[in-house]
Every structure is written in C-alpha cells, then in structure tokens.
Design a protein around this motif. Structure first.
Motif, PDB file in Angstrom:
ATOM      1  N   ASN A 108       0.836  -1.371  -0.018  1.00  0.00           N
ATOM      2  CA  ASN A 108      -0.011   0.207   0.062  1.00  0.00           C
ATOM      3  C   ASN A 108       1.143   1.518   0.374  1.00  0.00           C
ATOM      4  O   ASN A 108       1.336   1.697   1.143  1.00  0.00           O
ATOM      5  N   ILE A 142      -2.390   1.775  -4.403  1.00  0.00           N
ATOM      6  CA  ILE A 142      -2.226   3.309  -4.603  1.00  0.00           C
ATOM      7  C   ILE A 142      -3.331   4.192  -3.692  1.00  0.00           C
ATOM      8  O   ILE A 142      -4.354   3.979  -3.847  1.00  0.00           O
ATOM      9  N   GLU A 143      -3.076   4.081  -2.163  1.00  0.00           N
ATOM     10  CA  GLU A 143      -4.301   5.065  -1.588  1.00  0.00           C
ATOM     11  C   GLU A 143      -4.006   6.750  -1.051  1.00  0.00           C
ATOM     12  O   GLU A 143      -3.623   6.839  -1.205  1.00  0.00           O
ATOM     13  N   ALA A 144      -5.258   7.041  -2.526  1.00  0.00           N
ATOM     14  CA  ALA A 144      -5.053   8.136  -2.194  1.00  0.00           C
ATOM     15  C   ALA A 144      -5.949   9.006  -1.668  1.00  0.00           C
ATOM     16  O   ALA A 144      -6.533   8.366  -1.828  1.00  0.00           O
ATOM     17  N   PHE A 149      -8.007  12.434  -7.080  1.00  0.00           N
ATOM     18  CA  PHE A 149      -7.622  11.266  -7.697  1.00  0.00           C
ATOM     19  C   PHE A 149      -9.214  10.084  -8.029  1.00  0.00           C
ATOM     20  O   PHE A 149      -9.021   9.575  -8.771  1.00  0.00           O
ATOM     21  N   ALA A 154      -7.057   8.922 -13.345  1.00  0.00           N
ATOM     22  CA  ALA A 154      -6.394   7.944 -12.795  1.00  0.00           C
ATOM     23  C   ALA A 154      -6.142   6.348 -12.465  1.00  0.00           C
ATOM     24  O   ALA A 154      -4.980   5.977 -12.585  1.00  0.00           O
ATOM     25  N   ALA A 155      -7.457   6.447 -12.659  1.00  0.00           N
ATOM     26  CA  ALA A 155      -8.282   5.125 -12.965  1.00  0.00           C
ATOM     27  C   ALA A 155      -7.169   4.579 -14.205  1.00  0.00           C
ATOM     28  O   ALA A 155      -6.557   3.023 -13.813  1.00  0.00           O
ATOM     29  N   CYS A 158      -3.854   3.555 -13.446  1.00  0.00           N
ATOM     30  CA  CYS A 158      -3.640   2.317 -12.446  1.00  0.00           C
ATOM     31  C   CYS A 158      -3.748   1.049 -13.011  1.00  0.00           C
ATOM     32  O   CYS A 158      -2.898   0.056 -13.061  1.00  0.00           O
ATOM     33  N   LEU A 165      -6.617   0.763  -6.659  1.00  0.00           N
ATOM     34  CA  LEU A 165      -7.047   2.033  -6.138  1.00  0.00           C
ATOM     35  C   LEU A 165      -7.376   1.427  -4.580  1.00  0.00           C
ATOM     36  O   LEU A 165      -8.237   0.814  -4.599  1.00  0.00           O
ATOM     37  N   ARG A 167      -9.875   1.225  -1.559  1.00  0.00           N
ATOM     38  CA  ARG A 167     -10.424   1.814  -1.368  1.00  0.00           C
ATOM     39  C   ARG A 167     -11.560   2.121  -0.127  1.00  0.00           C
ATOM     40  O   ARG A 167     -10.218   1.410   1.219  1.00  0.00           O
ATOM     41  N   ILE A 176     -13.038   6.112  -2.848  1.00  0.00           N
ATOM     42  CA  ILE A 176     -12.700   6.162  -4.493  1.00  0.00           C
ATOM     43  C   ILE A 176     -13.210   4.587  -4.719  1.00  0.00           C
ATOM     44  O   ILE A 176     -12.670   3.631  -4.283  1.00  0.00           O
ATOM     45  N   THR A 180      -9.969  -1.461 -10.508  1.00  0.00           N
ATOM     46  CA  THR A 180      -8.270  -0.833 -11.713  1.00  0.00           C
ATOM     47  C   THR A 180      -7.467  -2.611 -11.642  1.00  0.00           C
ATOM     48  O   THR A 180      -6.279  -2.009 -12.387  1.00  0.00           O
TER      49      THR A 180
END
Length: 243
Positions: A108, A142-144, A149, A154-155, A158, A165, A167, A176, A180
C-alpha cells in the motif's frame, strides 16, 4: 479469495481478554492474531525501515496460508514530486520484504492527503513500481487521499499497470470505489465502540460490499481505525459472515 484483518498487532487495548487471551506473552501476539484472522497490514514499515530478520521472523511465526500487506515507506510517498521517489522506492523494496515469500500480499503506497492528482507525475511514480522483486511477483495499491484522484484518468493509469486504488470506507477521505486491478483493497476506518465494531446491519452492509468487490478478483480488507479496540472483533465478525 477474501483476506480480512487489522492494522498491526501490537496494541495494548487488545490485551487482557479484549482480543488476546489474558496472560498471553506479547512475543506470541502475532502467532495468535495470524490464526484468528487471515491477513494483517503492517504499518511499521510506513514509519521506518525494518530489519531483514524481522520479515523472516514474521514469516516463520505465521501459518502457511497467511498473508501480510505492507504500507510502503512514507519517504517514498510523502513528497511534492512523486516521480522523483525512485531511490526511496528501491530502498524500501530491497529492505528485506521478499523474506516474507509467498506471504507477501499487496504493498500500500499511501499518498499524503494534500497530494493532488497530476497525470504526468502520477504516471512517473507508477513507473517506479516494479512487477517483481528478487523473483517474487509484487502487487501494488495506491491509497490516494485527495478527491482529485477520482479522475478517470487516474484509474486508467492504474489499470494499465494492474495497480489497485485503495478504497477508504467510513472515512473522512474520499471513497474511490473504482476497480483497476485483478485484486481490490478496502480499508474500513469507521468502527464504533460497540460489540463487533458495527451493528448487525453495518456488518452485513460491509460484508455485502466485500462480496461485490471480490467478484472476479481477490480482496484484501483491513479494519484500521475508528474505535480501534473493537477492530479485531469487527474483522472476525466479517470473516464469519463471509465464510
């Protein structure tokens, strides 16, 4: 496959019968937790480097089918220009994490909540994340934590790399919910100070969301914050509902 667990395993409020049995030595807490749950997200790796021997010890103390997620080093992600994080990314990936072997689950990469989506910078950062390390396949997430994002671009970036991504459930951060990758990653952050962390309806809601997110892909679900002393019970309740 659905893996469910908590963040870390050393928390004083889990002792004395709350989660760990009364009198259980602290050195056996990972042994116990890894048999009560199906995964653990290691948070210590976010704050500083861990010894290679520690990764080997964690591997050896847990069941064969257990899986760890790792939070990547903050020195790689808490920066203005993500694409310049190459040296920090490599230091983390070569710090001994592959000693976990097949017990290494997703990594992560948690971004700062002030970090906004910049397509070129984000693409440059994703290019720094290799598909394997020391011959071991890697899964990246990815923890945006910034709403920018939620941009479909962005998706797409990824998706091109099979990177998930994360959640954020029941959180002050944007939720989000966009698949992805061939796996999904959910962090629940809103447990309450009640038995099980959520009432029956809340547990069933998140169990249903877990089933949906795991349709056709693996899911890693971690009960992270909120009423933290209730999180192991919440994770166990979700495991029972999804058995």
């Amino acid at each position: 496959m659905i893996r469910i667990g908590i963040g870390g395993w050393n928390f004083p409020d889990w002792r004395g019968g709350a989660f760990y049995p009364e009198g259980l030595p602290q050195k056996r807490e990972l042994e116990f937790a890894s048999r009560a749950l199906t995964s653990i997200e290691i948070n210590a790796t976010y704050y500083g480097s861990q010894k290679t021997e520690s990764f080997q010890k964690w591997h050896d103390e847990t069941p064969e089918d257990f899986v760890f997620a790792l939070k990547a080093s903050r020195y790689a992600t808490n920066r203005r220009v993500l694409a310049e994080a190459g040296d920090s990314v490599q230091r983390f990936l070569t710090s001994g994490i592959t000693r976990l072997g097949q017990k290494l689950g997703p990594i992560n990469w948690q971004l700062a909540e002030t970090k906004q989506f910049d397509p070129a910078d984000f693409a440059g950062f994703l290019s720094l994340l290799p598909d394997e390390q020391d011959g071991l396949p890697l899964r990246h997430a990815i923890e945006a934590r910034h709403l920018s994002f939620a941009d479909p671009a962005a998706a797409d970036l990824c998706r091109e790399r099979n990177i998930a991504l994360v959640r954020a459930g029941d959180s002050r951060f944007p939720d989000i919910d966009t698949p992805t990758a061939d796996f999904a990653y959910l962090r629940l952050m809103g447990t309450q100070d009640i038995d099980g962390g959520y009432d029956a309806a809340g547990l069933e809601t998140w169990a249903g969301e877990a089933r949906r997110m795991a349709d056709g892909r693996d899911l890693y679900l971690y009960v992270i914050s909120g009423a933290k002393h209730r999180n192991p019970a919440c994770a166990q309740a979700l495991i029972q509902r999804l058995a």
